[in-house]
Design an enzyme around this catalytic site. Structure first.
Site, PDB file in Angstrom:
ATOM      1  CG  ASN A   1       6.613   5.695   4.571  1.00  0.00           C
ATOM      2  OD1 ASN A   1       5.659   5.182   5.167  1.00  0.00           O
ATOM      3  ND2 ASN A   1       7.354   5.020   3.719  1.00  0.00           N
TER       4      ASN A   1
ATOM      5  CE  LYS B   1      11.479   3.682   6.004  1.00  0.00           C
ATOM      6  NZ  LYS B   1      11.087   2.844   4.925  1.00  0.00           N
TER       7      LYS B   1
ATOM      8  NE  ARG C   1       3.938   3.701   1.474  1.00  0.00           N
ATOM      9  CZ  ARG C   1       4.437   2.552   1.909  1.00  0.00           C
ATOM     10  NH1 ARG C   1       5.296   2.547   2.902  1.00  0.00           N
ATOM     11  NH2 ARG C   1       4.078   1.423   1.364  1.00  0.00           N
TER      12      ARG C   1
ATOM     13  CG  HIS D   1       4.942  -2.141  -3.743  1.00  0.00           C
ATOM     14  ND1 HIS D   1       4.996  -3.504  -3.918  1.00  0.00           N
ATOM     15  CD2 HIS D   1       5.519  -1.902  -2.550  1.00  0.00           C
ATOM     16  CE1 HIS D   1       5.587  -4.071  -2.878  1.00  0.00           C
ATOM     17  NE2 HIS D   1       5.915  -3.109  -2.023  1.00  0.00           N
TER      18      HIS D   1
ATOM     19  CG  ASN E   1      11.711  -7.757   2.990  1.00  0.00           C
ATOM     20  OD1 ASN E   1      12.029  -8.924   2.764  1.00  0.00           O
ATOM     21  ND2 ASN E   1      11.242  -7.345   4.145  1.00  0.00           N
TER      22      ASN E   1
ATOM     23  NE  ARG F   1       3.824  -8.907   3.300  1.00  0.00           N
ATOM     24  CZ  ARG F   1       4.222  -7.745   2.799  1.00  0.00           C
ATOM     25  NH1 ARG F   1       4.540  -7.643   1.522  1.00  0.00           N
ATOM     26  NH2 ARG F   1       4.280  -6.669   3.558  1.00  0.00           N
TER      27      ARG F   1
ATOM     28  CG  ASP G   1      19.500  -9.116   2.499  1.00  0.00           C
ATOM     29  OD1 ASP G   1      20.138  -9.241   1.429  1.00  0.00           O
ATOM     30  OD2 ASP G   1      19.314  -8.031   3.062  1.00  0.00           O
TER      31      ASP G   1
ATOM     32  NE  ARG H   1      21.972  -6.759   0.925  1.00  0.00           N
ATOM     33  CZ  ARG H   1      21.629  -5.556   1.367  1.00  0.00           C
ATOM     34  NH1 ARG H   1      22.406  -4.529   1.140  1.00  0.00           N
ATOM     35  NH2 ARG H   1      20.521  -5.380   2.042  1.00  0.00           N
TER      36      ARG H   1
ATOM     37  N   GLY I   1      14.879  -2.707  -4.156  1.00  0.00           N
ATOM     38  CA  GLY I   1      16.160  -3.253  -3.690  1.00  0.00           C
ATOM     39  C   GLY I   1      16.748  -4.354  -4.567  1.00  0.00           C
ATOM     40  CB  ILE I   2      15.579  -7.756  -5.434  1.00  0.00           C
ATOM     41  CG1 ILE I   2      15.579  -8.158  -3.956  1.00  0.00           C
ATOM     42  CG2 ILE I   2      16.018  -8.904  -6.311  1.00  0.00           C
ATOM     43  CD1 ILE I   2      14.398  -9.019  -3.551  1.00  0.00           C
TER      44      ILE I   2
ATOM     45  CD  GLU J   1      16.064   0.691  -7.112  1.00  0.00           C
ATOM     46  OE1 GLU J   1      16.970   1.147  -6.393  1.00  0.00           O
ATOM     47  OE2 GLU J   1      14.863   1.006  -6.971  1.00  0.00           O
ATOM     48  CG  ASN J   2      20.907  -2.541  -5.459  1.00  0.00           C
ATOM     49  OD1 ASN J   2      21.739  -1.722  -5.834  1.00  0.00           O
ATOM     50  ND2 ASN J   2      19.867  -2.214  -4.704  1.00  0.00           N
TER      51      ASN J   2
ATOM     52  CD  GLU K   1       7.772   3.359  -2.874  1.00  0.00           C
ATOM     53  OE1 GLU K   1       8.809   2.857  -2.424  1.00  0.00           O
ATOM     54  OE2 GLU K   1       6.641   2.905  -2.639  1.00  0.00           O
TER      55      GLU K   1
HETATM   56  P1  ADP Z   1      11.605  -3.027   1.268  1.00  0.00           P
HETATM   57  O1  ADP Z   1      11.618  -1.553   0.909  1.00  0.00           O
HETATM   58  O2  ADP Z   1      10.423  -3.778   0.734  1.00  0.00           O
HETATM   59  O3  ADP Z   1      11.890  -3.317   2.713  1.00  0.00           O
HETATM   60  P2  ADP Z   1      13.990  -3.111  -0.397  1.00  0.00           P
HETATM   61  O4  ADP Z   1      13.458  -2.505  -1.638  1.00  0.00           O
HETATM   62  O5  ADP Z   1      14.947  -2.348   0.434  1.00  0.00           O
HETATM   63  O6  ADP Z   1      12.828  -3.703   0.502  1.00  0.00           O
HETATM   64  O7  ADP Z   1      14.700  -4.477  -0.839  1.00  0.00           O
HETATM   65  C1  ADP Z   1      15.351  -5.328   0.062  1.00  0.00           C
HETATM   66  C2  ADP Z   1      16.091  -6.398  -0.774  1.00  0.00           C
HETATM   67  O8  ADP Z   1      16.930  -5.724  -1.714  1.00  0.00           O
HETATM   68  C3  ADP Z   1      16.977  -7.307   0.045  1.00  0.00           C
HETATM   69  O9  ADP Z   1      16.704  -8.654  -0.290  1.00  0.00           O
HETATM   70  C4  ADP Z   1      18.385  -6.956  -0.392  1.00  0.00           C
HETATM   71  O10 ADP Z   1      19.166  -8.100  -0.572  1.00  0.00           O
HETATM   72  C5  ADP Z   1      18.232  -6.245  -1.701  1.00  0.00           C
HETATM   73  N1  ADP Z   1      19.193  -5.125  -1.756  1.00  0.00           N
HETATM   74  C6  ADP Z   1      19.016  -3.898  -1.242  1.00  0.00           C
HETATM   75  N2  ADP Z   1      20.111  -3.121  -1.435  1.00  0.00           N
HETATM   76  C7  ADP Z   1      21.015  -3.899  -2.087  1.00  0.00           C
HETATM   77  C8  ADP Z   1      22.348  -3.706  -2.592  1.00  0.00           C
HETATM   78  N3  ADP Z   1      22.973  -2.549  -2.457  1.00  0.00           N
HETATM   79  N4  ADP Z   1      22.930  -4.754  -3.207  1.00  0.00           N
HETATM   80  C9  ADP Z   1      22.295  -5.931  -3.358  1.00  0.00           C
HETATM   81  N5  ADP Z   1      21.059  -6.167  -2.910  1.00  0.00           N
HETATM   82  C10 ADP Z   1      20.407  -5.183  -2.291  1.00  0.00           C
END
Ligand code: ADP
Length: 398
Positions: free
Chosen positions: A7, A14, A91, A180, A211, A241, A284, A286, A332-333, A335-336, A385
């Site tokens: 990628n 990556k 990719r 995506h 993100n 964005r 972010d 978090r 990221g968001i 899943e977490n 991915e």
């Molecule tokens: P991209 O691949 O588009 O750069 P990600 O899929 O990594 O973005 O998502 C980034 C977002 O996911 C951030 O806002 C972050 O807060 C959230 N995030 C990523 N990992 C965690 C985690 N372990 N716990 C909570 N939030 C997370």
């Protein structure tokens, strides 16, 4: 067969080495600051220690040479020779209308990817550089291109055309493409598997919330709509964005701020979204969640704006498909962040959705978070991915 997944960005690369049969991850890593002083490589063989090394990488060929050396290194390597890498999957961000599926790369394909450079000027040229570097160093190894836009090529005309003079589509291919796609495809297929249902029988909404964030509607095995457009700027409110806005805002702000269109677009891409709404506090989630829980107005505003837009798109795509069987959260968001999932689902009682709090508290794993009684199912599915790219590559070269 081992597949190397690449990628490639403008200054980063990556990589993952994946065994295509067992789908086991063998090694992964990252090259950063390619062509910029202070470049460094991170390399992690499976089961081994992560190695971080400052290395001079004047260009992408140098970076790929280092990656191949690391993979075949006597001490930390995972293959005895590069012959053990059967194919490389790349990719590629934009395939325009030329690629509705992954494809084996040859000179003609390289030219067609180059023709899409206009549509993704920051990404496609970097992807091409990565492919060229690999072809130079591994001339006999087959290369496959996997496109972010391909999955969405099944959208009907009514979904991909903008309400502007048709000749802009004919002359310049201005239309919705979506991004995506590898993630939307992987997650929707996995959802059907997890539910034990036929892919072609389902109406699904996939929320890829990272993100960069996008939502897609997948009906009877085909993507029928997605929130990103000609570029990834359209759709949801994202990390930085803006997502959807009245296009007249651009000229209005150019006048008020004495900026060029280019400068305002830069603001819309890099200083907007939840970062902009939170007055620059954070992109972010978090940080924003902490701010929200602490009663900070900028974080509350940003979170509410983000959630509202997700809810709105789910409603729109439910209407488009005349119903929905399953909603998936990923990235990221998705899943977490159980708070965002809960808040979004709180607006979906009209779909008969109830959330199991205990299941929703889990993070980063495949889990059904809707209650047994829920009419519409809600799943969390971590996206992968790289594995999807390895699968597509293997399918074309085996
Ligand atoms: P991209 O691949 O588009 O750069 P990600 O899929 O990594 O973005 O998502 C980034 C977002 O996911 C951030 O806002 C972050 O807060 C959230 N995030 C990523 N990992 C965690 C985690 N372990 N716990 C909570 N939030 C997370």
């Amino acid at each position: 067969m081992n597949i190397l997944v690449i990628n490639c960005g403008s200054s980063s690369l990556k990589f993952q080495l994946i065994n295509a049969q067992s789908e086991e991850l063998i090694a992964k890593g990252l090259c950063e600051r390619i062509g910029i002083p202070g470049s460094q490589m991170t390399y992690a063989p499976k089961g081994g220690e992560k190695i971080e090394k400052a290395e001079d990488m004047p260009d992408h060929t140098a970076a790929i040479r280092l990656v191949l050396n690391a993979l075949s290194d006597e001490k930390h390597g995972v293959v005895k020779s590069l012959d053990e890498i059967g194919a490389v999957g790349h990719r590629i961000v934009h395939g325009g209308e030329s690629f509705a599926a992954s494809t084996v790369i040859n000179d003609e394909v390289m030219k067609a990817i180059e023709d899409c450079n206009d549509l993704a000027p920051l990404h496609n040229p970097a992807n091409l550089i990565g492919i060229n570097a690999c072809r130079k160093l591994m001339p006999d190894t087959p290369m496959v291109g996997v496109f972010d836009t391909a999955f969405h090529q099944t959208m009907p005309e009514r979904a991909y055309l903008y309400g502007i003079p048709y000749r802009y589509y004919e002359d310049y291919k201005v239309r919705r493409y979506g991004f995506h796609g590898t993630s939307h495809s992987y997650v929707s297929h996995r959802a059907a598997e997890l539910l034990g249902r036929e892919y072609e029988d389902l109406k699904m909404i996939v929320c890829h919330l990272g993100n960069g964030a996008s939502i897609s509607a997948v009906q009877n095995g085909k993507c029928v709509d997605t929130s990103m457009g000609l570029t990834p700027l359209e759709g949801l409110i994202m990390g930085t964005r803006s997502g959807d806005l009245d296009p007249a805002i651009i000229e209005f702000l150019c006048g008020k701020e004495e900026k060029t269109v280019h400068e305002i677009l830069n603001v819309l891409n890099k200083e907007s979204g939840v970062l902009g709404l939170s007055e620059g506090y954070s992109s972010d989630f978090r940080d924003l969640e902490k701010g929200y829980n602490g009663g900070e107005a900028p974080s509350i505003r940003a979170m509410n704006g983000f959630i509202y837009r997700v809810v709105k798109y789910i409603g729109a795509y439910t209407a488009v498909m005349n119903g929905v069987d399953v909603i998936c959260f990923t990235a990221g968001i998705g899943e977490n962040n159980s708070f965002i999932r809960k808040e979004v689902c709180a607006h979906l009682a009209y779909l008969g959705i109830g959330i199991d709090e205990e299941e929703n508290a889990k993070r980063g794993e495949e889990v059904l978070i809707s209650t047994k009684e829920s009419r519409t199912k809600v799943l969390v599915i971590p996206t992968n991915e790289e594995l999807a790219i390895a699968r597509e590559t293997f399918a074309l070269v085996k």
